[in-house]
Enzyme design. Structure first.
Site, PDB file in Angstrom:
ATOM      1  N   MET A  11      48.016  67.185 -22.653  1.00  0.00           N
ATOM      2  CA  MET A  11      49.033  66.229 -23.026  1.00  0.00           C
ATOM      3  C   MET A  11      50.123  66.350 -21.976  1.00  0.00           C
ATOM      4  O   MET A  11      50.629  67.440 -21.703  1.00  0.00           O
ATOM      5  CB  MET A  11      49.607  66.520 -24.417  1.00  0.00           C
ATOM      6  CG  MET A  11      50.538  65.426 -24.914  1.00  0.00           C
ATOM      7  SD  MET A  11      49.710  63.825 -25.147  1.00  0.00           S
ATOM      8  CE  MET A  11      48.968  64.046 -26.764  1.00  0.00           C
ATOM      9  N   ASP A 249      42.678  61.221  -9.659  1.00  0.00           N
ATOM     10  CA  ASP A 249      41.669  61.279 -10.717  1.00  0.00           C
ATOM     11  C   ASP A 249      41.036  59.908 -10.939  1.00  0.00           C
ATOM     12  O   ASP A 249      39.822  59.794 -11.125  1.00  0.00           O
ATOM     13  CB  ASP A 249      42.298  61.786 -12.013  1.00  0.00           C
ATOM     14  CG  ASP A 249      42.872  63.183 -11.873  1.00  0.00           C
ATOM     15  OD1 ASP A 249      42.303  63.975 -11.105  1.00  0.00           O
ATOM     16  OD2 ASP A 249      43.883  63.478 -12.530  1.00  0.00           O
TER      17      ASP A 249
END
Length: 298
Positions: A11, A249
């Site tokens: 998170m 990513d």
């Protein structure tokens, strides 16, 4: 397109700041937000949103953050049957400057509880995949176990060697495509990475170690690639960046999808550059990606 991602979930706690804080400096944040993150999860949701069948192997915490992460993965097309809940969910504390630059502190939490035994339990999932996508935010023994299984089952391996660290020659020899940035490439090879000639020399060394191909992400400068047949530079799409968190990513997830479609390395890099350029115009590392970027619509 069957892709299995073994890696991390986090998170992200994002603090908007005028500039990245300096040593000894106290700085007021103008805004605080929560976003889903973790290199593995970022790559998985990118691939899932682009049309691939994606399995994710990793851990979340036995807490509210963990429940939210699993739901988000599922909402974005990722199979979470192999996600375990243990410990505390990993977190990333991110400073996001007005310039779009970021600085990140990682608390690994449940990510560091991924074990080789957990990976071995998913041997069948790895074996039935076209590509195994790896990063280095989980313990190296788990990464190496996944690579060993994929190598034995003739599954292509894409390794994003981040966060930067040394990697054994044994692991490198199993990698089909390695995707470092300039800093990671310098750490892996011990060579300079400042010029295109430097990149050529560093990538050549990795090919000599058995890596099938190297794709070096260069941020706003694009990407440099090399395999045993060709090498070259791909320009980045020019956009106004709002948040660069997760750009690499998104690139890795999209690159994997492009290659699974049977596209050439260069064409897959161009596709990945287009997707990552969109992602940096959005907030957070896992924004919703419009259907126009779906691999079947490009």
């Amino acid at each position: 397109m069957n892709i299995i991602v073994v890696g991390s979930t986090n998170m992200d706690l994002v603090y908007l700041v005028p500039h990245i804080v300096k040593a000894g400096e106290t700085l007021h944040s103008t805004k605080h937000e929560l976003f889903f993150g973790g290199k593995g999860a970022n790559q998985a949701v990118t691939a899932g949103q682009l049309g691939a069948n994606v399995d994710f192997v990793g851990n979340v915490g036995a807490d509210d953050f963990g429940e939210q992460i699993i739901q988000n993965l599922q909402d974005k097309g990722v199979n979470t049957a192999a996600v375990q809940r243990v410990g505390m969910t990993g977190q990333a504390i991110i400073q996001l400057a007005d310039s779009g630059e970021n600085s990140i502190v990682l608390f690994p939490g449940a990510n560091f509880l991924v074990t080789p035994e957990q990976i071995e339990e998913n041997t069948e999932r790895i074996a039935s995949s076209d590509v195994l996508l790896l990063q280095l935010e989980i313990p190296m023994p788990a990464v190496e176990t996944a690579a060993n299984i994929a190598s034995q089952k003739n599954v292509k391996i894409i390794l994003n060697p981040a966060p930067a660290q040394q990697i054994s020659d044994s692991l490198l020899s199993k990698v089909s495509i390695l995707t470092p940035n300039e800093t990671e490439l310098a750490i892996l090879t011990g060579l300079k990475t400042e010029t295109e000639e430097d990149l050529f020399q560093a990538c050549s060394l990795l090919l000599q170690k058995g890596v099938g191909a190297v794709v070096v992400t260069l941020g706003a400068k694009g990407a440099y690639y090399m395999n045993h047949y060709e090498h070259g530079h791909v320009q980045a799409n020019k956009v106004i960046a709002k948040d660069t968190t997760g750009a690499g990513d998104a690139f890795n997830g999209a690159l994997t999808v492009g290659l699974c479609q049977g596209n050439s390395l260069k064409d897959s890099i161009l596709y990945a550059s287009t997707v990552s350029a969109y992602v940096v115009t959005q907030m957070g590392a896992q924004p919703s990606i419009p259907s126009s970027f779906h691999v079947n619509n490009i």
